[in-house]
Structures are given as C-alpha cells and as structure tokens.
Enzyme design. Sequence first.
Site, PDB file in Angstrom:
ATOM      1  N   HIS A  88       0.699  -1.128   0.002  1.00  0.00           N
ATOM      2  CA  HIS A  88      -0.187  -0.009  -0.038  1.00  0.00           C
ATOM      3  C   HIS A  88       0.869   1.274   0.078  1.00  0.00           C
ATOM      4  O   HIS A  88       0.269   2.399  -0.286  1.00  0.00           O
ATOM      5  CB  HIS A  88      -1.318   0.098   1.109  1.00  0.00           C
ATOM      6  N   ASN A 215      -9.281  -4.699   6.456  1.00  0.00           N
ATOM      7  CA  ASN A 215      -8.256  -3.547   6.586  1.00  0.00           C
ATOM      8  C   ASN A 215      -8.781  -3.333   8.328  1.00  0.00           C
ATOM      9  O   ASN A 215      -9.811  -3.124   8.634  1.00  0.00           O
ATOM     10  CB  ASN A 215      -8.814  -2.326   5.693  1.00  0.00           C
ATOM     11  N   TRP A 216      -7.569  -3.056   8.871  1.00  0.00           N
ATOM     12  CA  TRP A 216      -7.563  -2.977  10.454  1.00  0.00           C
ATOM     13  C   TRP A 216      -8.359  -3.998  11.201  1.00  0.00           C
ATOM     14  O   TRP A 216      -8.892  -3.769  12.294  1.00  0.00           O
ATOM     15  CB  TRP A 216      -8.396  -1.738  10.821  1.00  0.00           C
ATOM     16  N   ASP A 224       0.924  -7.750   1.951  1.00  0.00           N
ATOM     17  CA  ASP A 224       1.025  -6.278   2.077  1.00  0.00           C
ATOM     18  C   ASP A 224       2.717  -5.899   1.968  1.00  0.00           C
ATOM     19  O   ASP A 224       3.230  -5.244   2.761  1.00  0.00           O
ATOM     20  CB  ASP A 224       0.508  -5.494   3.006  1.00  0.00           C
ATOM     21  N   ASN A 319      -9.217   4.121   3.489  1.00  0.00           N
ATOM     22  CA  ASN A 319      -8.172   3.593   4.819  1.00  0.00           C
ATOM     23  C   ASN A 319      -8.254   4.804   5.869  1.00  0.00           C
ATOM     24  O   ASN A 319      -8.503   4.452   7.267  1.00  0.00           O
ATOM     25  CB  ASN A 319      -6.705   3.852   4.316  1.00  0.00           C
ATOM     26  N   GLY A 631       2.184   5.564   9.359  1.00  0.00           N
ATOM     27  CA  GLY A 631       3.473   5.962   8.850  1.00  0.00           C
ATOM     28  C   GLY A 631       4.670   4.566   9.412  1.00  0.00           C
ATOM     29  O   GLY A 631       5.688   4.825   8.759  1.00  0.00           O
ATOM     30  N   ASN A 632       4.057   3.859  10.349  1.00  0.00           N
ATOM     31  CA  ASN A 632       4.895   2.743  10.698  1.00  0.00           C
ATOM     32  C   ASN A 632       4.513   1.838   9.590  1.00  0.00           C
ATOM     33  O   ASN A 632       5.092   0.618   9.720  1.00  0.00           O
ATOM     34  CB  ASN A 632       4.397   2.100  11.913  1.00  0.00           C
ATOM     35  N   SER A 633       3.866   2.066   8.814  1.00  0.00           N
ATOM     36  CA  SER A 633       3.416   1.201   7.476  1.00  0.00           C
ATOM     37  C   SER A 633       4.743   0.845   6.734  1.00  0.00           C
ATOM     38  O   SER A 633       5.496   1.774   6.354  1.00  0.00           O
ATOM     39  CB  SER A 633       2.622   1.726   6.447  1.00  0.00           C
ATOM     40  N   PHE A 649       2.142  -3.692   8.972  1.00  0.00           N
ATOM     41  CA  PHE A 649       1.513  -2.941   7.801  1.00  0.00           C
ATOM     42  C   PHE A 649       0.004  -2.563   8.325  1.00  0.00           C
ATOM     43  O   PHE A 649      -0.623  -1.945   7.739  1.00  0.00           O
ATOM     44  CB  PHE A 649       1.189  -3.934   6.754  1.00  0.00           C
ATOM     45  N   ASP A 650      -0.313  -3.043   9.769  1.00  0.00           N
ATOM     46  CA  ASP A 650      -1.519  -2.559  10.330  1.00  0.00           C
ATOM     47  C   ASP A 650      -1.641  -2.643  11.558  1.00  0.00           C
ATOM     48  O   ASP A 650      -0.607  -3.134  12.433  1.00  0.00           O
ATOM     49  CB  ASP A 650      -2.652  -3.292   9.567  1.00  0.00           C
TER      50      ASP A 650
HETATM   51  N1  GLU Z   1      -2.678   0.149   7.779  1.00  0.00           N
HETATM   52  C1  GLU Z   1      -2.067   1.517   8.358  1.00  0.00           C
HETATM   53  C2  GLU Z   1      -2.066   2.570   7.823  1.00  0.00           C
HETATM   54  O1  GLU Z   1      -2.130   2.291   6.345  1.00  0.00           O
HETATM   55  C3  GLU Z   1      -0.663   1.103   8.889  1.00  0.00           C
HETATM   56  C4  GLU Z   1      -0.157   1.670  10.134  1.00  0.00           C
HETATM   57  C5  GLU Z   1      -1.022   1.796  11.314  1.00  0.00           C
HETATM   58  O2  GLU Z   1      -1.866   2.892  11.191  1.00  0.00           O
HETATM   59  O3  GLU Z   1      -0.978   0.940  12.119  1.00  0.00           O
HETATM   60  O4  GLU Z   1      -2.243   3.732   8.069  1.00  0.00           O
END
Ligand code: GLU
Length: 698
Positions: A88, A215-216, A224, A319, A631-633, A649-650
């Site tokens: 992503h 997602n989430w 990903d 997202n 941002g940690n993505s 990734f999430d």
């Molecule tokens: N999937 C989240 C995003 O795209 C990854 C980072 C997070 O928020 O934990 O924002």
Amino acid sequence: MPMPRFFAAACFCAALLAPSAAGVEGKWTPQQVLELDPAWLRQLGLQLPPERLWDPRRGAGLLSAAVNIGGCSAGFVSETGLILTNHHCLFSVLQEHSTPQRDLMTHGFLARSPEEELPGRTTRVTVPRRFTDVTKAVLEAVPAGATDLQRYEAIERRQKELVAECERQPGTRCRVAVFDGGVQYVLIESFELSDVRLVYAPPRAIGEFGGEIDNWMWPRHTGDFALARAYKDGKPYRPEFWLPISRDGVRPGDFVMVLGYPGRTVRSLTAAEMALQRDGFFALRARIYGEWIQLLEQATKGSRDGEIAVASTLKSLHNVVKNAQGQMAGLARGRILEKQAEQEKEVEAWAAQRPEWRPAIEARRELDRRAGERRRTMLRDFLFQSIPNGPIALRHATQLVRLAAERARPDMEREPDYMERELPRLRARLERDQKSFYRPADEALMRSWLRHALALPEGARIRAVDAAFRNAPLEQAVAQLYAGTKVTALEERMKMFGETVEQLRARRDPLLDFAFALEEELRAFDRAQKEHEGAASRLRPAWRRAVMAHAGRPMAPDANGTLRVSFAHVKGYSPREAVEYLPQTTLAGMLEKHTGEEPFALPKSLLEAAARVDPAQVPLNFLADADTTGGNSGSPTVNGRGELVGLNFDRVWENVANDFGYNPAIARNVNVDIRFFLWLLEHVDHADGLLKELGIRR
Ligand code: GLU
C-alpha cells in the site's frame, strides 16, 4: 515483591513490567534507546548491544537500514539498494504506470531486469544520519515579551536557519522535529535518495487481500509488501546497513522490534484537546471523506480510465475513513478521554502541593480554554485543511496562487512549503497529479466541498465561497468553472508554475480568480493556526514536564514522523469476552477466505502453487504488541539479532485508538511474515534473480 534490578537502578528504564507480562508502551527515539538500561533490553530479548542499533558518533547503525519512503517506512534488504515496504506504500507507483491495457494495480509487477524497473516520480527515500538536540538554540531565538505569533515566527525562523546550514552538504535533507509540542527540538540530518524505482509488487488480490473488509482487522491474510530499488547517480545505491532476512521465522512469545517512522499520535494532548481532535477531525473525516468515497465511486462507474485515475485517492480515503471510525469507537470503548481527565486531576493535585510545578496547572487550563475556542470554527477549519485531499483542481489553484506570492519574497521569509528546497517536489507533484485527475470525479468533489462551505454557520463562513457561489446553481457553476479553467490542463499548469501574481491574474482564469479570493481567508486561517501553535509551544512543555515528573519514569514522546523503535513480543489477544485470538495466520486461512469474489479472489498462479504445499506450513501474518501508528506502514520487524522477520502493515481494530492512549491488553500491530514473501517469490513468481539478491539463493 522485590523491585526488579533495572527499576532500582537510577537508570533510564522504560517499563515496570516483566518482559513477557505485558506490552511495552513507547516509540523510542534512537537517543533514548541508548539511555535505556541494557540489562532490561536484554531481558526483553534484544541480543545485540544497543550501540549496534545506533552509534551517534558515526551517525549510523542498524537503525539506518530503516528508511522513510514518502510518509511510510521501509527497510534496506540488500547491498544493491533493494528496499522492502508495504504494497500500500508503493500502490501509487503502480497507479502512476497503469493503463486500461496494462493494469499493473490488478496484475502486479515484476521487473525481470533493472531496465524494466518503474520510477516513482514523486517517491523519495531518506536515510537517517544525525540527531542533534537543538532545543536551546531554538528557544533562545524567542525574544523576551514575544506574542504567541511572534514566538511561532521566531521558532520557525530559527528552524529554517538550522535546516539551511545543515543542508549545505550535498544530498542532505534536514528538518527540525518538535517533540511533544516543544519539550524538545531535534535537528535531524538525513541522506536523500530521489531516484526510486519499483521492482516488484504482487497482484492487488494478494497485496490487498481482504480489501476494506479486512483492513484494520484480525485474523488477517494479506501479502502487503512490495520492493523498490534506490539509485544514486544512476547506479544502485549501496547502503552501509541493510537487514538480513531471517529464515527462522517467529513463534509466539518471541521478541521483535519494529523500526520505523510513526506519523502522529496525540497522547500528549489534554482530554479537552483530545475531544476536539475527535469531533473536529476524526468525526468530520469519517463523514466528509466517507461522502467523497461514494462520489468518486459513482463518478467513475463504467469508466476504466476514471477508475484508474482515482484508484490511489480512493484507496487512501477508504483507509483514513475506517481509521477515523476505529479511533472514535476505540475512544468510547476504552474510555480514553475519561482516563486522561482522571490522570490530569491526579497530576494537578500533585502539582498543587509543589510550588515549582504550580504553573503547569494554569498551562493546562489555558490549553483547554483554547480548545474550547477552536471548536467554534472547527468545520470551516476542517474544510480548509481538507483541500490537499479534496478536489485536485482546487488544491492546484490554491498552491499556484500561494507559490506566486511566496516566490516574490526572499527564500528565508517564505512559508516553509514554498521555499526553494521544496519547489522540485511541488513541481513533480503538480505534474504527477495529472494521472489522478478525472474531471467528472473532481467536479463531484468540488461540488461537495462547496456545499459544505455554503452550509457553514454564521460567524464561521467563507466569504469567497459566499461571494462566488451563494446564489448560483452549484451544478452549473462548477461545470462552468471547470470548463473555463486551464489549471487542469497539464501544460498550462506547468507554465503557471513559473508565473508571477500579475501574470496569473492577467489570465482571468475563473478557478485561479476563485483561489485569489480564497487566499486572504486561507492566510488568516494560517495566521490563527500559527498563533495557536505559538501558544501551545509555550504551554504544552510546561504541562508535559509536570506529567513526566509526576510519572517519575521516562516516557517516549508522541510520534512525529521521526525514527523510532518499539520493543514487542509476538502475541495474541482477546478482542472481546470469551474470544481469544492466536497471533499467527497461514496460507491455509487465506485459502479458506477465498471465495472467488473480490476482495477474496486469489489469482490462479497462487492457487496452483498452494495446491503443491501444505498451506498450514506457509506462515502469512502475525501479531505483536508493538506500539505503532500510521507511518509505521512498511516498518521492518526484526528479531533480537536484527534480522528481518516481517513488515509491519496495520493495527487491529480494537487498537486503532492507541493514537490517544496505549492499552497493553489490546495493543497489537499486524505484520506480514517474511516467510510468505519468500514463498511467493519462490513458488508463485519464480523471481530467482531477486531471491539471489536477497541472499536466499546462491
Ligand atoms: N494500515 C495502516 C495505515 O495504512 C498502517 C499503520 C497503522 O496505522 O497501524 O495507516
């Protein structure tokens, strides 16, 4: 109970917890990692000496393998400049190069030779090099008796000077990062790589398996990840540090670290400010961006060109909307504001007994009072702030108008976003956006933006909108605006990029004229923001220092887009009563979810390869209790030896609101297991060359 040794010692020890008992709150800065008790880190599971992570004298260490890539994180994984990040995070490069005839978003991409790699026109990578505390230098710049606006301006000016000095070295990108609203200012020097090319991305059906439904969420089965390569002077960049890939994988209870660039958390806000963040930001995001999703979908239905144009925008709106809903649900469920308010009471009672801390009480009250005031204009303010995510034509017109005015000023006196150092980026963006422009969709967003502006309450209206649109039928007025403007035509827009205010005005372009009318109010809004920031930079440190002194232990600062490390363990959790989630998924679960219907429609190549293995033996995603955020993505997740075991990734649904407050019971981040990536490269894509480069094959 005897006190653990690391707590008894007068050290910078992070947790009061046994390592495996509960998660460790904190996105630690490289400097803080070196100040933590090494014995405690060993106990957690770190097998390397902390100096191997970061050596401030050399400005390097394992952490310099964790790089920033356009708001995401990534890791160098080969000596030939390969960078692994999330699918992503590189999706917009796939979108940039997709056409109805060659749909890379759907089918994925693999460069079989370096010549085939695809440049991302706006993709840049920064590698960290030096962190210098400049708090004193910044605060010294504030003249005695300064108003809040003057204070803001003095700080900003000093930041610009420090950055200019730092960027004298070629290829260097610097910034002064603000920690917890002004408790500390740090000059960060990075090395910038602006030639970044896409090497590999799986089909969307894998990279985004489960789509917005999953997602989430957990359990998760998403591949990903994607690979890019950084170039320097036309040759693959050779990083000093890169992360070797572990073939051992992870097991429940294993120690892992997440290295990356968390974007923004708001744990240092007061409860009243948090409430404003919920109502004036997340609630409006959910509502207005939710509406924009529907408009984009309707406006592009039946047009593959339209769908490709808005694909990246739509994905990120989806997202953030789901994130906003998760933030609000988590705030309520975790009673986070109530807990923050209770903690404030405790700190106030403590400070009231100590004359040296008493000013902190007044500082917090003033922050709260300001939050109350800002509520009155929150919808209008949100509309101004949404311009970068809204109609592209409006964004461009306002940027061009601002640029022309700023360019006439000396560089150091310009708004930071319009200084010379930013112009190549702005130019690239103005060009690249054409790929995302689809007029019917953009007109729909414009109508929505104006409709919201026309519905603003008295006292917080936008005069420029009223003057131009109050008495006009919106449909027609917007159609005329788009028919009459040249801002949306690439070549004309790029000419406008170099024009003066007079030249832009002389064009008599209806959209530019609207942007000129709006500019005065946008400037006033910016001034109000600055004034508030100036006040907050005075008040927040006073309050936060009291909170920290009361806590009596080190606290990691809120995320601010700078390099951090989070220490964690592979671990499941209980999302609700009577339910326990295990921390690992496999290909078997992915196959189970496969229905053949999007977003659960796996490609044939994967199904065929899966038929040849025991899918329960192919690990796919895993959970850990790392403290992460947006941002940690793409953050490399490494084991105690610093070897790559996955990519963050999430987060899980229950944990989305950890931006406001950390709860060890549900703080879980979602990682893609590196073993799935390797399996895919090997058995589905037969990417032998890449496997060799990654040191997996000889
Ligand atoms: N999937 C989240 C995003 O795209 C990854 C980072 C997070 O928020 O934990 O924002």
